[in-house]
Design a protein around this motif. Structure first.
Motif, PDB file in Angstrom:
ATOM      1  N   ILE A 486       0.751  -1.042  -0.042  1.00 17.39           N
ATOM      2  CA  ILE A 486       0.218   0.094   0.103  1.00 17.39           C
ATOM      3  C   ILE A 486       0.916   1.355   0.032  1.00 17.39           C
ATOM      4  N   ALA A 487       1.950   1.283   0.620  1.00 16.26           N
ATOM      5  CA  ALA A 487       2.744   2.561   0.808  1.00 16.26           C
ATOM      6  C   ALA A 487       3.334   2.889  -0.330  1.00 16.26           C
ATOM      7  N   VAL A 488       4.074   1.567  -0.991  1.00 17.36           N
ATOM      8  CA  VAL A 488       4.952   1.924  -2.133  1.00 17.36           C
ATOM      9  C   VAL A 488       4.001   2.184  -3.367  1.00 17.36           C
ATOM     10  N   THR A 489       2.863   1.830  -3.251  1.00 16.20           N
ATOM     11  CA  THR A 489       1.848   1.904  -4.487  1.00 16.20           C
ATOM     12  C   THR A 489       1.361   3.480  -4.468  1.00 16.20           C
ATOM     13  N   THR A 490       0.951   3.923  -3.258  1.00 16.05           N
ATOM     14  CA  THR A 490       0.477   5.127  -3.061  1.00 16.05           C
ATOM     15  C   THR A 490       1.381   6.216  -3.267  1.00 16.05           C
ATOM     16  N   VAL A 491       2.693   6.025  -2.897  1.00 17.09           N
ATOM     17  CA  VAL A 491       3.784   7.039  -3.155  1.00 17.09           C
ATOM     18  C   VAL A 491       3.988   7.202  -4.549  1.00 17.09           C
ATOM     19  N   CYS A 492       4.155   6.068  -5.253  1.00 19.32           N
ATOM     20  CA  CYS A 492       4.146   6.017  -6.782  1.00 19.32           C
ATOM     21  C   CYS A 492       3.143   6.822  -7.411  1.00 19.32           C
ATOM     22  N   TRP A 493       1.707   6.330  -7.250  1.00 15.83           N
ATOM     23  CA  TRP A 493       0.748   7.263  -7.931  1.00 15.83           C
ATOM     24  C   TRP A 493       0.632   8.523  -7.784  1.00 15.83           C
ATOM     25  N   LEU A 494       1.007   9.178  -6.393  1.00 17.66           N
ATOM     26  CA  LEU A 494       0.773  10.265  -5.782  1.00 17.66           C
ATOM     27  C   LEU A 494       2.015  11.103  -6.706  1.00 17.66           C
ATOM     28  N   ALA A 495       3.380  10.591  -6.868  1.00 17.83           N
ATOM     29  CA  ALA A 495       4.326  11.341  -7.584  1.00 17.83           C
ATOM     30  C   ALA A 495       3.856  11.495  -8.831  1.00 17.83           C
ATOM     31  N   THR A 496       3.258  10.698  -9.538  1.00 18.44           N
ATOM     32  CA  THR A 496       2.768  10.401 -10.885  1.00 18.44           C
ATOM     33  C   THR A 496       1.815  11.705 -10.906  1.00 18.44           C
ATOM     34  N   ALA A 497       1.018  11.799 -10.031  1.00 13.14           N
ATOM     35  CA  ALA A 497      -0.087  12.799 -10.206  1.00 13.14           C
ATOM     36  C   ALA A 497       0.456  14.173 -10.320  1.00 13.14           C
ATOM     37  N   TYR A 498       1.685  14.420  -9.773  1.00 13.13           N
ATOM     38  CA  TYR A 498       2.253  15.814  -9.696  1.00 13.13           C
ATOM     39  C   TYR A 498       3.337  16.031 -10.645  1.00 13.13           C
ATOM     40  N   LEU A 499       4.143  14.822 -11.096  1.00 15.41           N
ATOM     41  CA  LEU A 499       5.374  14.884 -12.007  1.00 15.41           C
ATOM     42  C   LEU A 499       5.023  14.431 -13.407  1.00 15.41           C
ATOM     43  N   GLY A 500       3.762  13.663 -13.356  1.00 10.99           N
ATOM     44  CA  GLY A 500       3.672  13.043 -14.746  1.00 10.99           C
ATOM     45  C   GLY A 500       2.740  13.721 -15.858  1.00 10.99           C
ATOM     46  N   PRO A 501       2.329  13.205 -16.997  1.00  8.03           N
ATOM     47  CA  PRO A 501       1.398  14.094 -17.805  1.00  8.03           C
ATOM     48  C   PRO A 501       0.123  14.212 -17.439  1.00  8.03           C
ATOM     49  N   GLN A 502      -0.430  15.444 -17.714  1.00  6.60           N
ATOM     50  CA  GLN A 502      -1.620  15.930 -17.061  1.00  6.60           C
ATOM     51  C   GLN A 502      -2.956  15.623 -18.082  1.00  6.60           C
ATOM     52  N   THR A 503      -4.148  15.605 -17.533  1.00  8.96           N
ATOM     53  CA  THR A 503      -5.196  15.351 -18.411  1.00  8.96           C
ATOM     54  C   THR A 503      -5.569  16.632 -18.999  1.00  8.96           C
ATOM     55  N   ASP A 504      -5.883  16.431 -20.458  1.00  9.44           N
ATOM     56  CA  ASP A 504      -6.392  17.540 -21.051  1.00  9.44           C
ATOM     57  C   ASP A 504      -7.607  18.421 -20.359  1.00  9.44           C
ATOM     58  N   GLN A 505      -7.235  19.649 -20.496  1.00  8.26           N
ATOM     59  CA  GLN A 505      -8.245  20.500 -19.749  1.00  8.26           C
ATOM     60  C   GLN A 505      -9.515  20.597 -20.267  1.00  8.26           C
ATOM     61  N   ALA A 506      -9.637  20.319 -21.506  1.00  8.82           N
ATOM     62  CA  ALA A 506     -10.869  20.292 -22.081  1.00  8.82           C
ATOM     63  C   ALA A 506     -11.768  19.001 -21.545  1.00  8.82           C
ATOM     64  N   THR A 507     -10.920  17.857 -21.478  1.00 12.65           N
ATOM     65  CA  THR A 507     -11.689  17.002 -20.985  1.00 12.65           C
ATOM     66  C   THR A 507     -12.048  16.791 -19.567  1.00 12.65           C
ATOM     67  N   LEU A 508     -11.513  17.511 -18.716  1.00 11.77           N
ATOM     68  CA  LEU A 508     -11.571  17.747 -17.429  1.00 11.77           C
ATOM     69  C   LEU A 508     -12.769  18.461 -17.261  1.00 11.77           C
ATOM     70  N   VAL A 509     -13.069  19.624 -18.032  1.00  8.58           N
ATOM     71  CA  VAL A 509     -14.152  20.547 -18.073  1.00  8.58           C
ATOM     72  C   VAL A 509     -15.558  19.727 -18.352  1.00  8.58           C
ATOM     73  N   ALA A 510     -15.376  18.955 -19.473  1.00 14.42           N
ATOM     74  CA  ALA A 510     -16.374  18.247 -20.018  1.00 14.42           C
ATOM     75  C   ALA A 510     -17.009  17.169 -18.898  1.00 14.42           C
ATOM     76  N   PHE A 511     -16.008  16.539 -18.305  1.00 12.60           N
ATOM     77  CA  PHE A 511     -16.557  15.501 -17.215  1.00 12.60           C
ATOM     78  C   PHE A 511     -17.066  16.410 -16.059  1.00 12.60           C
ATOM     79  N   TYR A 512     -16.574  17.599 -15.850  1.00 16.16           N
ATOM     80  CA  TYR A 512     -17.041  18.336 -14.610  1.00 16.16           C
ATOM     81  C   TYR A 512     -18.397  18.534 -14.749  1.00 16.16           C
ATOM     82  N   LYS A 513     -18.756  19.174 -16.094  1.00 15.54           N
ATOM     83  CA  LYS A 513     -20.041  19.433 -16.333  1.00 15.54           C
ATOM     84  C   LYS A 513     -21.119  18.387 -16.279  1.00 15.54           C
ATOM     85  N   LYS A 514     -20.622  17.158 -16.664  1.00 17.29           N
ATOM     86  CA  LYS A 514     -21.455  15.984 -17.082  1.00 17.29           C
ATOM     87  C   LYS A 514     -21.950  15.524 -15.592  1.00 17.29           C
ATOM     88  N   VAL A 515     -20.629  15.079 -14.846  1.00 14.51           N
ATOM     89  CA  VAL A 515     -20.912  14.358 -13.655  1.00 14.51           C
ATOM     90  C   VAL A 515     -21.287  15.259 -12.454  1.00 14.51           C
TER      91      VAL A 515
END
Length: 599
Positions: A486-515
């Motif tokens: 759990i510790a290793v997996t959580t550290v890995c994906w949290l680091a990816t959230a900040y350091l990895g490629p980001q989701t396209d803003q238009a996709t995020l806006v469309a998701f927010y409006k729909k859901v």
């Protein structure tokens, strides 16, 4: 074990009552994949809830509980009772969001929530990983239990049992789709509950057990491995801390939110999400999931537990089971076989009902997993990546073919497993560390498809590492393995959230409006979407404090009801009265919360 003519008649009638109605849904399910995999999104809450309960009530579930009770006592069930936190959180925080997303499968969610090739990759990977590989392990555990039961009742070899249940399950899963599964689930639940209550009743009434009072008295003076108290509903924190940590502390503090387990996924998923997505409204998705959690944790456990406790008196050691069934395959002997071993004491007629219930229970779960797995393989892989514009009937036919392939693969996996408990631990270990991600992705815009890929790979990699260490007798305890993963997996994906490629803003806006997810985690996207704070707060159903109150009181209500029943059975009426008072108050609050949410 000998079955009378009356038993065979009742068993055949029970199976016929379950399966005959499903035959009428073949034509409707064949119209489209929406009908075949999601019942046309028109399922009422009570049918969705009953189906969830029945699906998680499989032929391996009583065996797993027997294994836990005989090795860890009643308190060992906190390994899965802790998932109450997950299930009730799904009711109040996620059920409406799932239904609002409008996807056909929970994997389709990835390309709604994420963007780019990573979104497609994680959808395609999980369609194979969950729909084929992981799904086959789950079905294998269910069919392993069926093999053990059939070996006790009829002396069948594994292949004979698999052939018998395979013909029944594949035909109905391929023919009737999800509608047929739902109908079978509904009828099976009542038959199976009647059968297991009867099994507990006759087990407790055995002369060597001496009724409920005799059971409690004898087991009060009998201690299990490490000196555990078999009857205690809470582990011993004073003299057996290691066991308490493994069965209570870790499940209640970490496991419920950090691990992915079918039917208890953080945030909902797999066949639970399938029922929510098939519901005819957001209210039905919420109501069905709430009913499922109450029935799953309050109505079902005690008949299994009583039978398992009685087995400790009748068969104190595994050698006693082997002596009672000398022709049983030695590789099938384990504590999980104690439940089918106790069925020998059922009188004529009741044995037939149990046999019919076991067949229906096995089929209910296997049919769900076949339909759910086929939906992943066809809708999320074949239709998405192989052939995108074929007629609907082509995809329905592909779904039926995938159903057959899944059962063949899962049957082969049965020969690799030994006990229900061992398979349960393997599944928990593989899913360790990914649960928090599935909770957070609805409420934090930074979670990306790459986070999911990294979480899966790191969790799976750690599981393989510990498997190798275990083979070489160098692995830490199971609890330590879970925490490290759990510790290793959580550290890995949290680091990816900040350091990895980001989701396209238009996709995020469309998701927010729909859901319309709520909370501060979507504040930057809310601004980009041009949604004011006042507009975001208009929907009273998204009242976070109200949902939090519903979650808290729902868990308290379920646990207090569960232990009220247990203390009544133990004859401890003073505890039962106090717990019932807690149940009444929490239930009253919960009813008011649900009414306000449903306005």
């Amino acid at each position: 074990m000998q079955l009378h003519t009356l038993d065979w008649i009742i068993a055949l009638l029970s199976v016929a009552v379950c399966f005959a109605p499903a035959l009428f849904f073949g034509k409707r399910s064949g119209k489209s994949t929406a009908e075949f995999f999601a019942s046309g999104r028109s399922v009422p809450w009570w049918l969705a809830g009953l189906s969830m309960v029945a699906t998680t009530f499989s032929s391996d579930t009583p065996n797993l509980v027997a294994n836990i009770v005989r090795t860890e006592g009643v308190s060992g069930n906190w390994r899965w009772w802790a998932f109450t936190l997950t299930g009730v959180a799904t009711v109040f925080f996620y059920a409406r969001l799932w239904r609002r997303s409008g996807v056909l499968t929970d994997l389709e969610f990835y390309e709604l929530r994420y963007s780019g090739k990573a979104a497609s990759a994680v959808r395609g990977f999980r369609s194979i990983y969950l729909g084929l590989l992981f799904n086959c392990v789950i079905m294998a555990t269910v069919n392993l239990a069926a093999c053990k039961i059939a070996a006790v009742l009829f002396g069948f070899q594994r292949w004979q049992t698999l052939l018998a249940v395979g013909l029944l399950n594949v035909v109905f899963a391929a023919h009737s789709g999800l509608w047929g599964v739902l109908v079978i689930d509904m009828i099976q639940f009542f038959i199976k509950m009647s059968a297991v209550i009867a099994a507990a009743y006759f087990a407790v009434r055995l002369p060597q057990v001496g009724g409920l009072s005799g059971l409690v008295d004898k087991l009060s003076h009998l201690h299990g491995p490490g000196g555990i108290n078999y009857l205690s509903m809470l582990p011993d924190f004073k003299s057996n801390w290691d066991v308490a940590v493994a069965v209570f502390v870790i499940p209640i503090s970490v496991q419920w939110w950090a691990t992915w387990y079918p039917g208890a996924e953080p945030g909902g998923g797999s066949y639970i999400a399938q029922r929510m997505l098939a519901s005819k409204s957001e209210k039905d998705a919420l109501g069905g999931t709430l009913f499922f959690n109450v029935a799953h944790y309050v109505l079902r456990p005690w008949p299994w537990i009583l039978t398992a406790l009685a087995s400790l008196i009748v068969y104190p050691q595994l050698s006693d089971i082997q002596k009672a069934f000398p022709h049983l395959d030695p590789t099938l002997i384990g504590h999980d076989i104690a439940f089918p071993a106790m069925l020998r004491f059922l009188p004529a007629g009741w044995m037939g009902l149990m046999l019919g219930g076991l067949i229906a229970a096995n089929s209910s779960t296997i049919l769900t997993h076949l339909n759910w797995g086929a939906s992943y393989l066809v809708h999320d892989f074949y239709r998405r990546f192989v052939r995108q514009s074929a007629p609907e009937k082509h995809y329905v036919m592909a779904g039926r073919l995938a159903t057959v392939i899944l059962f063949v693969c899962s049957s082969a996996t049965v020969f690799m497993l030994d006990t229900a408990s061992g398979a349960f631990n393997v599944i928990l270990q593989i899913g360790a560390g990914t649960g928090l991600l599935y909770l957070v992705r609805w409420f934090w815009w930074r979670v990306t498809a790459w986070c999911e890929i990294v979480a899966m790979l790191s969790s799976f990699g750690m599981s393989i590492l510990f498997l190798i260490l275990t083979k070489n007798h160098a692995a830490p305890s199971t609890a330590a393995q879970l925490l490290i993963t759990i510790a290793v997996t959580t550290v890995c994906w949290l680091a990816t959230a900040y350091l990895g490629p980001q989701t396209d803003q238009a996709t995020l806006v469309a998701f927010y409006k729909k859901v319309r997810p709520n909370g501060p985690g979507w504040r930057p996207i809310q601004v980009k979407a041009g949604v004011s704070d006042a507009a975001a707060a208009l929907d009273r159903a998204e009242n976070f404090p109200l949902s939090l109150l519903g979650w808290f009181t729902g868990c308290i209500m379920i646990w207090s009801a569960l232990f009220t029943v247990g203390n009544v059975l133990y004859g401890r009426m003073d505890y039962a009265v106090g717990l019932f008072a807690v149940f009444a108050v929490s239930a009253a609050i919960l009813i008011q919360v649900v009414r306000r949410i449903w306005r």
